[in-house]
Each structure stands twice: as structure tokens, then as C-alpha cells.
Design a protein around this motif. Structure first.
Motif, PDB file in Angstrom:
ATOM      1  N   ALA A  21     -63.012 -80.455 -58.287  1.00 53.61           N
ATOM      2  CA  ALA A  21     -63.290 -81.979 -59.185  1.00 53.61           C
ATOM      3  C   ALA A  21     -61.008 -81.990 -59.306  1.00 53.61           C
ATOM      4  O   ALA A  21     -60.407 -83.212 -60.227  1.00 53.61           O
ATOM      5  CB  ALA A  21     -63.592 -81.792 -60.510  1.00 53.61           C
ATOM      6  N   PHE A  72     -58.936 -85.112 -57.943  1.00 55.49           N
ATOM      7  CA  PHE A  72     -59.338 -86.685 -58.484  1.00 55.49           C
ATOM      8  C   PHE A  72     -58.943 -86.066 -59.798  1.00 55.49           C
ATOM      9  O   PHE A  72     -58.531 -86.764 -61.195  1.00 55.49           O
ATOM     10  CB  PHE A  72     -61.148 -86.380 -59.008  1.00 55.49           C
ATOM     11  CG  PHE A  72     -60.910 -87.849 -59.555  1.00 55.49           C
ATOM     12  CD1 PHE A  72     -61.472 -88.814 -58.867  1.00 55.49           C
ATOM     13  CD2 PHE A  72     -62.228 -87.367 -60.737  1.00 55.49           C
ATOM     14  CE1 PHE A  72     -61.556 -90.428 -59.907  1.00 55.49           C
ATOM     15  CE2 PHE A  72     -62.211 -88.350 -61.385  1.00 55.49           C
ATOM     16  CZ  PHE A  72     -61.798 -90.390 -60.912  1.00 55.49           C
ATOM     17  N   HIS A 119     -54.944 -86.877 -60.276  1.00 53.49           N
ATOM     18  CA  HIS A 119     -54.607 -88.229 -59.804  1.00 53.49           C
ATOM     19  C   HIS A 119     -54.802 -89.203 -61.573  1.00 53.49           C
ATOM     20  O   HIS A 119     -54.313 -89.836 -62.016  1.00 53.49           O
ATOM     21  CB  HIS A 119     -55.829 -89.168 -59.069  1.00 53.49           C
ATOM     22  CG  HIS A 119     -55.279 -88.428 -57.531  1.00 53.49           C
ATOM     23  ND1 HIS A 119     -54.434 -88.165 -57.194  1.00 53.49           N
ATOM     24  CD2 HIS A 119     -56.110 -88.361 -56.242  1.00 53.49           C
ATOM     25  CE1 HIS A 119     -54.814 -87.810 -56.060  1.00 53.49           C
ATOM     26  NE2 HIS A 119     -55.289 -88.346 -55.753  1.00 53.49           N
TER      27      HIS A 119
END
Length: 248
Positions: free
Chosen positions: A6, A9, A12
Motif C-alpha cells: 500500500a 499507492f 501517490h
């Protein structure tokens, strides 16, 4: 050592939040710098109509809060338009790491040219189309009709035209993207020139007053931009793959 799937992500999302924050700060700074001149900005935008009004006519405000809210609304729109290059840069900075080198060489010039073309379209509407359009509207008013345009309705009208002409001037960018993606080729577009010529005059008829002079003033630049897009697309169009013949 285990890797947290994770984490990329989340990184981002953090990057996206940072870029959005930069965009909001940019928009806020530009708005705060312009809000003091909100009435002056509205006078500048309304000048093409005011110059065409007959003696004794003026613009009106039918709502109680319109004299205050309408210039503020316009200032917000102007702030967004002026902040567009920096906002586009933040979008570019967010997606650039995911692009290949050749894609970066394509996208960065397109972002700059799209902003420039949009501003050119707005300038064309303000300096060329507005005086002709408002002159036509005021001169064709029936006898005994006093022209008194509401300031809020006028703002909605001119902003729609600004956006329409700005988008219309993005034709070269759209052509380059279509050719780069392989949807079409410059040679195919050259074969469609007669249809494009008819199409730009139809668009000119829809976006301008119903006189051939105003329609031509929009249709000719659009067609010239179409030709510019074809010329530019030659540098970005996908080259057809040559089939290799295996030797026996």
C-alpha cells in the motif's frame, strides 16, 4: 523484510494532495491580487458591448446583489484562466514520472501550446468577434426598443463565447494527439479537407451572429489552424511498421 504494497499507492495520494494544494494556493493568490480590481475587470470585459450601445442605453442589474457578486464571479473566472498554465504544470509534474521519455517530449510542448492557443482564441473573440457581434445585435433592435442588458446575463454570454473560441483554437493540439495515438494520420486528414471546410463554416454559423462576415471571421482561422495541425502532426504521427521478409 516484507514490503508494504500500500505504500506506493499512499505516496501517490500524498503527491496528488500536494499538487492539488499548489493549484488551490495559486488560484487563491491570483484571486486576492485581482479582487480589488473586480469592477475594473468587469468594465474591461463589458467594453465591447458598451461601445456599441446607442445613446441613452446602459447595462442594468436586475438582482439586488448583482452589482457586487457579478464582478466577483468574473474575477474568479479570470483567476482560473490566468492560473491555468501553473495548474497544467502541476498536472504535468504529477503524471510525468509515469511517462516514457518520448512521451514527455510530446506532452510538455503540447501543454504550453494549448494554453497559448486558448488565450489566442479568447483574444480573437474579444477584439474581433465581440465588436462585430454586439454591433449587429444593437443595430438590428426593433424601433422603440431600449437596449438594457443585465450584467449577469452578459457575463454568462461572453464567458460561453470565450470558452467556445478558446476550445476552437485547440484544433492543432487535438490533431497532434489523434495522430500520435494512431487514431488518424496526416494523409487521412488531408483527404477530409472538403468536409472540414464545410464543418468550420457550420461551426462559425452556430457560434457567431447570423451574418456571413462574422461566420467567415471564425471559419477561416479554424481552417488555418487545421492546416497547422496537419503540418505539426507529421512530426508526431506514428510511423508504419515495415514488415521484415525472412530470407529462405
Amino acid at each position: 523484510m516484507s514490503i508494504d504494497p500500500a505504500k506506493p499507492f499512499i505516496s501517490h495520494l500524498i503527491e496528488l494532495r500536494k499538487r492539488l494544494l499548489y493549484c488551490l494556493i495559486t488560484l487563491l493568490i491570483v484571486f486576492l491580487a485581482l479582487v480589488y480590481f473586480a469592477n475594473d475587470i468587469y468594465q474591461l470585459v463589458s467594453a465591447p458591448l458598451i461601445k456599441q450601445l446607442p445613446a441613452g442605453a446602459s447595462m442594468i442589474a436586475t438582482d439586488v446583489a448583482s452589482p457586487f457578486l457579478t464582478p466577483i464571479k468574473l474575477t474568479i473566472m479570470v483567476s482560473l484562466l490566468l492560473s491555468a498554465p501553473l495548474i497544467l504544470y502541476q498536472i504535468w509534474a504529477f503524471i510525468a514520472p509515469a511517462l516514457y521519455q518520448h512521451e514527455r517530449r510530446l506532452m510538455l510542448p503540447l501543454l504550453a501550446s494549448s494554453s497559448l492557443l486558448f488565450y489566442m482564441g479568447m483574444a480573437f473573440a474579444y477584439f474581433i468577434v465581440f465588436p462585430l457581434a454586439f454591433g449587429f445585435f444593437t443595430q438590428t433592435a426593433p424601433a422603440g426598443v431600449l437596449i438594457a442588458t443585465d450584467i449577469n446575463h452578459y457575463l454568462d454570454f461572453v464567458m460561453a463565447l470565450f470558452i467556445a473560441f478558446g476550445v476552437s483554437f485547440e484544433i492543432p493540439v487535438a490533431i497532434i494527439l489523434l495522430c500520435w495515438c494512431g487514431v488518424t494520420t496526416p494523409d487521412d486528414l488531408k483527404k477530409k479537407r472538403p468536409y472540414v471546410l464545410v464543418g468550420v463554416f457550420i461551426i462559425g454559423m452556430l457560434l457567431t451572429p447570423p451574418d456571413i462576415f462574422s461566420q467567415t471571421l471564425l471559419a477561416i482561422p479554424m481552417y488555418l489552424l487545421f492546416e497547422v495541425g496537419i503540418l505539426s502532426a507529421h512530426f508526431y504521427a506514428k510511423k508504419p511498421r515495415t514488415k521484415q521478409v525472412s530470407k529462405p
